[in-house]
Scaffold this motif. Sequence first.
Motif, PDB file in Angstrom:
ATOM      1  N   ALA A 207      -3.814   3.285   4.438  1.00  0.00           N
ATOM      2  CA  ALA A 207      -4.069   1.922   4.897  1.00  0.00           C
ATOM      3  C   ALA A 207      -5.528   1.542   4.719  1.00  0.00           C
ATOM      4  O   ALA A 207      -5.848   0.407   4.338  1.00  0.00           O
ATOM      5  CB  ALA A 207      -3.666   1.790   6.366  1.00  0.00           C
ATOM      6  N   ALA A 208      -6.431   2.499   4.975  1.00  0.00           N
ATOM      7  CA  ALA A 208      -7.859   2.214   4.820  1.00  0.00           C
ATOM      8  C   ALA A 208      -8.208   1.922   3.369  1.00  0.00           C
ATOM      9  O   ALA A 208      -9.004   1.019   3.076  1.00  0.00           O
ATOM     10  CB  ALA A 208      -8.678   3.392   5.336  1.00  0.00           C
ATOM     11  N   LEU A 209      -7.618   2.650   2.451  1.00  0.00           N
ATOM     12  CA  LEU A 209      -7.890   2.430   1.032  1.00  0.00           C
ATOM     13  C   LEU A 209      -7.347   1.089   0.569  1.00  0.00           C
ATOM     14  O   LEU A 209      -8.008   0.364  -0.190  1.00  0.00           O
ATOM     15  CB  LEU A 209      -7.301   3.564   0.197  1.00  0.00           C
ATOM     16  CG  LEU A 209      -7.937   4.939   0.411  1.00  0.00           C
ATOM     17  CD1 LEU A 209      -7.205   5.995  -0.415  1.00  0.00           C
ATOM     18  CD2 LEU A 209      -9.414   4.918   0.053  1.00  0.00           C
ATOM     19  N   ARG A 210      -6.148   0.754   1.013  1.00  0.00           N
ATOM     20  CA  ARG A 210      -5.590  -0.561   0.658  1.00  0.00           C
ATOM     21  C   ARG A 210      -6.442  -1.678   1.228  1.00  0.00           C
ATOM     22  O   ARG A 210      -6.725  -2.674   0.544  1.00  0.00           O
ATOM     23  CB  ARG A 210      -4.150  -0.673   1.165  1.00  0.00           C
ATOM     24  CG  ARG A 210      -3.146   0.166   0.382  1.00  0.00           C
ATOM     25  CD  ARG A 210      -1.721  -0.234   0.732  1.00  0.00           C
ATOM     26  NE  ARG A 210      -1.402   0.078   2.118  1.00  0.00           N
ATOM     27  CZ  ARG A 210      -0.844   1.227   2.518  1.00  0.00           C
ATOM     28  NH1 ARG A 210      -0.562   2.171   1.632  1.00  0.00           N
ATOM     29  NH2 ARG A 210      -0.566   1.428   3.790  1.00  0.00           N
ATOM     30  N   ALA A 211      -6.884  -1.524   2.471  1.00  0.00           N
ATOM     31  CA  ALA A 211      -7.721  -2.552   3.088  1.00  0.00           C
ATOM     32  C   ALA A 211      -9.050  -2.696   2.362  1.00  0.00           C
ATOM     33  O   ALA A 211      -9.645  -3.784   2.347  1.00  0.00           O
ATOM     34  CB  ALA A 211      -7.970  -2.209   4.562  1.00  0.00           C
ATOM     35  N   GLY A 212      -9.525  -1.605   1.748  1.00  0.00           N
ATOM     36  CA  GLY A 212     -10.772  -1.643   0.997  1.00  0.00           C
ATOM     37  C   GLY A 212     -10.631  -2.159  -0.417  1.00  0.00           C
ATOM     38  O   GLY A 212     -11.615  -2.158  -1.175  1.00  0.00           O
ATOM     39  N   GLY A 213      -9.425  -2.576  -0.805  1.00  0.00           N
ATOM     40  CA  GLY A 213      -9.234  -3.198  -2.104  1.00  0.00           C
ATOM     41  C   GLY A 213      -8.693  -2.301  -3.193  1.00  0.00           C
ATOM     42  O   GLY A 213      -8.551  -2.735  -4.345  1.00  0.00           O
ATOM     43  N   LEU A 214      -8.368  -1.050  -2.880  1.00  0.00           N
ATOM     44  CA  LEU A 214      -7.825  -0.156  -3.895  1.00  0.00           C
ATOM     45  C   LEU A 214      -6.370  -0.531  -4.164  1.00  0.00           C
ATOM     46  O   LEU A 214      -5.612  -0.771  -3.234  1.00  0.00           O
ATOM     47  CB  LEU A 214      -7.909   1.292  -3.413  1.00  0.00           C
ATOM     48  CG  LEU A 214      -7.613   2.386  -4.447  1.00  0.00           C
ATOM     49  CD1 LEU A 214      -8.656   2.385  -5.554  1.00  0.00           C
ATOM     50  CD2 LEU A 214      -7.559   3.750  -3.774  1.00  0.00           C
ATOM     51  N   PRO A 215      -5.964  -0.594  -5.431  1.00  0.00           N
ATOM     52  CA  PRO A 215      -4.560  -0.913  -5.726  1.00  0.00           C
ATOM     53  C   PRO A 215      -3.605   0.063  -5.042  1.00  0.00           C
ATOM     54  O   PRO A 215      -3.912   1.235  -4.865  1.00  0.00           O
ATOM     55  CB  PRO A 215      -4.490  -0.773  -7.248  1.00  0.00           C
ATOM     56  CG  PRO A 215      -5.887  -1.070  -7.721  1.00  0.00           C
ATOM     57  CD  PRO A 215      -6.781  -0.497  -6.654  1.00  0.00           C
ATOM     58  N   GLU A 216      -2.435  -0.435  -4.684  1.00  0.00           N
ATOM     59  CA  GLU A 216      -1.455   0.332  -3.927  1.00  0.00           C
ATOM     60  C   GLU A 216      -1.128   1.660  -4.584  1.00  0.00           C
ATOM     61  O   GLU A 216      -1.096   2.704  -3.919  1.00  0.00           O
ATOM     62  CB  GLU A 216      -0.176  -0.505  -3.766  1.00  0.00           C
ATOM     63  CG  GLU A 216       1.002   0.235  -3.163  1.00  0.00           C
ATOM     64  CD  GLU A 216       0.860   0.467  -1.671  1.00  0.00           C
ATOM     65  OE1 GLU A 216       1.585   1.325  -1.131  1.00  0.00           O
ATOM     66  OE2 GLU A 216       0.008  -0.201  -1.048  1.00  0.00           O
TER      67      GLU A 216
END
Length: 283
Positions: free
Chosen positions: A165-174
Amino acid sequence: MTVPVAHDGLLLPVHDEGPRDGEVVLLLHGFPQDASCWHAVVPHLHEAGLRTLAPDQRGYVPSARPEGRGGYDVDTLVGDALAVLDALGAGRAHVVGHDWGGVLAWHLAARHPHRLASATVLSTPHPGAYAEAMVRSLQPLRSWYTLAVQVPLLPELLLSRTLPAALRAGGLPERDAVRYAARLSSPGDLTGPLEWYRAAGRRALLLRSTDPGPVTVPTTYAWGRRDPALGRRAAERTRRHVRGPYRFVELDEGHWLPERRPGEVADAVLDRVRSTRRQTTPP
């Protein structure tokens, strides 16, 4: 082809791809990535005739996961990169680094210029510029997480549950967030990568400089103006720490340049490689 490179009692898997007779490009990933972060970049480099070496770095694989932060000091990490070049017969290489891989690229360029044909650094400013920004801008607020992970054990427990979730929130593609998080799904998997931060914190506590000195090799620095972790002051002041040919590429993007802007990353690398050739080719 994946080649195991032995160094310091560890085995580093290195993805060795592209034309065997091509100029070598060493690709260094950051946190919490692995060598697959370059998968959309390398086809462009191979098409241009370049050979790529992309290691899964120390701490990210069971075969290269020493215990204790002493095994993750920047000098040791730089030694891993040089060992990869030595083992695979690359006397000189073009180095490309993102995030923590960018820190290593700066150190390689400043301290081992004879081993580098050029450097292309993504997101991470020169450590000297970063240190200046830490006392003359709001960079400490952006870097809060580097202090938070100094606590033992608790960051591993929290991140093992919240990393996707943190990576997605930081803009990393799913697809990338899921892949990286799956590789670092347990607290034990996360300790090695987090020791990079803890070793840097220990270095600062011992008042050991993080500045590798000025860079003389041809260098390109690419930065996303929407990067939540690395601000403009350090990005713009990086120029002061490069004495060789330099290009600054500002993108309308966040932190994850290899994943989100692979075409522009490849263009920056190829432009640097080609301009370096022109500068070293006799008329």
